[in-house]
Motif scaffolding. Structure first.
Motif, short mmCIF file in Angstrom:
data_model
loop_
_atom_site.label_atom_id
_atom_site.label_comp_id
_atom_site.label_asym_id
_atom_site.label_seq_id
_atom_site.Cartn_x
_atom_site.Cartn_y
_atom_site.Cartn_z
N GLU A 15 21.78 32.27 36.04
CA GLU A 15 21.70 32.49 37.48
C GLU A 15 22.96 33.18 38.03
OE1 GLU A 15 21.19 28.55 39.00
OE2 GLU A 15 19.32 28.25 37.95
N LYS A 16 23.79 33.68 37.15
CA LYS A 16 25.08 34.23 37.54
C LYS A 16 24.97 35.24 38.69
CE LYS A 16 28.78 37.16 36.00
NZ LYS A 16 28.75 38.50 35.55
N GLU A 17 24.02 36.15 38.62
CA GLU A 17 23.90 37.19 39.64
C GLU A 17 23.77 36.60 41.04
OE1 GLU A 17 20.56 39.68 38.72
OE2 GLU A 17 21.25 40.00 36.67
N PHE A 18 22.99 35.53 41.16
CA PHE A 18 22.77 34.92 42.47
C PHE A 18 24.06 34.30 43.01
CE2 PHE A 18 18.66 34.30 40.17
CZ PHE A 18 17.98 35.32 40.81
N TRP A 19 24.75 33.56 42.16
CA TRP A 19 25.96 32.85 42.60
C TRP A 19 27.09 33.83 42.87
CZ3 TRP A 19 24.11 28.78 44.39
CH2 TRP A 19 23.06 28.12 43.75
N VAL A 20 27.18 34.88 42.08
CA VAL A 20 28.21 35.89 42.33
C VAL A 20 27.94 36.58 43.67
CG1 VAL A 20 29.14 38.11 41.55
CG2 VAL A 20 28.89 36.20 39.93
N SER A 21 26.69 36.86 43.98
CA SER A 21 26.39 37.51 45.27
C SER A 21 26.78 36.60 46.43
CB SER A 21 24.93 37.94 45.36
OG SER A 21 24.07 36.84 45.42
N LEU A 22 26.49 35.32 46.31
CA LEU A 22 26.87 34.36 47.35
C LEU A 22 28.40 34.32 47.47
CD1 LEU A 22 24.73 32.79 48.93
CD2 LEU A 22 25.32 30.79 47.58
N ALA A 23 29.09 34.34 46.35
CA ALA A 23 30.56 34.33 46.35
C ALA A 23 31.11 35.61 46.99
CB ALA A 23 31.09 34.17 44.94
N LEU A 24 30.51 36.73 46.68
CA LEU A 24 30.97 38.00 47.26
C LEU A 24 30.83 38.01 48.77
CD1 LEU A 24 29.64 40.57 44.64
CD2 LEU A 24 32.02 39.96 45.10
N PHE A 25 29.71 37.50 49.28
CA PHE A 25 29.52 37.45 50.73
C PHE A 25 30.49 36.47 51.37
CE2 PHE A 25 25.23 39.32 49.82
CZ PHE A 25 25.47 40.50 50.48
N SER A 26 30.82 35.39 50.68
CA SER A 26 31.80 34.44 51.21
C SER A 26 33.16 35.12 51.32
CB SER A 26 31.89 33.21 50.30
OG SER A 26 30.67 32.52 50.28
N ASN A 27 33.53 35.88 50.30
CA ASN A 27 34.77 36.66 50.35
C ASN A 27 34.71 37.72 51.44
OD1 ASN A 27 36.82 35.90 48.43
ND2 ASN A 27 35.36 36.39 46.85
N MET A 28 33.58 38.39 51.55
CA MET A 28 33.43 39.46 52.53
C MET A 28 33.61 38.93 53.95
SD MET A 28 30.19 42.03 53.10
CE MET A 28 30.17 42.54 51.40
N ALA A 29 33.08 37.74 54.23
CA ALA A 29 33.24 37.16 55.56
C ALA A 29 34.71 37.01 55.89
CB ALA A 29 32.53 35.82 55.64
N PHE A 30 35.51 36.57 54.91
CA PHE A 30 36.94 36.37 55.13
C PHE A 30 37.71 37.69 55.14
CE2 PHE A 30 41.28 35.43 53.79
CZ PHE A 30 41.62 34.41 54.67
#
Length: 189
Positions: free
Chosen positions: A116-131
């Motif tokens: 499921e890496k792709e899904f979790w990495v995308s969520l992580a990227l958006f979390s970083n992007m918000a900041f």
């Protein structure tokens, strides 16, 4: 899909906030804040608007957030059982994990080879992007509101007219002459 109940909405939001806080930690919003672990000072991804960004249709992940939260809590329960951790059942399973275990679980989910890496990495990227960029709002509005990521990076405030002008060159010297047809607003002619 039927609308979420208030309890389902709270579980989803707390779980996603805890994930975002694991990616870019911040300080608790109040003493009883369970989603934000308080692992860092200042505002982190949650204070920067990670949930608002994730729920923005432009991200392409908004429709799957219920599934992300459900899966993350399933992974948290399995992780807790594996490590013999007792979870507080008053909060979602991922939220109940101590911060260091949240971090280890997210590391596991984002490791190469995880199915499921792709899904979790995308969520992580958006979390970083918000900041990092406040992508879900205008930069001027984010700065005016004291957006924690933009403040931490030292992004300059615009002039009173909303435009950014830099009286000093970023490299300490002028790199090129201004084109003679440049308009007063800085646009090319």
């Amino acid at each position: 899909m039927p609308p979420r109940t208030p309890d389902e909405e709270q579980i989803r939001t707390m779980t996603l906030e805890a994930f975002a806080d694991t990616i870019v930690p911040g300080e608790k919003r109040s003493p009883d804040d369970r989603a934000v672990a308080g692992a860092a000072t200042g505002g982190g991804a949650v204070a920067a608007g990670a949930i608002e960004l994730l729920e923005w249709d432009a991200t392409g992940v908004a429709a799957g957030l219920d599934d992300f939260a459900r899966l993350l809590n399933e992974h948290a329960r399995a992780y807790a059982a594996e490590h013999e951790l007792v979870l507080d059942e008053q909060v979602p399973s991922f939220v109940a994990l101590p911060f260091e275990h949240r971090t280890l679980l997210v590391q596991r989910l984002t490791t190469p080879g995880h199915p499921e890496k792709e899904f979790w990495v995308s969520l992580a990227l958006f979390s970083n992007m918000a900041f990092d960029s406040a992508a879900h709002m205008s930069t001027a509005d984010a700065i005016a509101a004291g957006h924690p990521g933009l403040v931490a990076m030292g992004i300059a405030k615009p002039d009173a007219d909303g435009l950014w002008r830099f009286p000093e060159y970023s490299y300490g010297r002028q790199l090129a002459n201004l084109h003679p047809d440049t308009t007063p607003s800085g646009s090319p002619a």
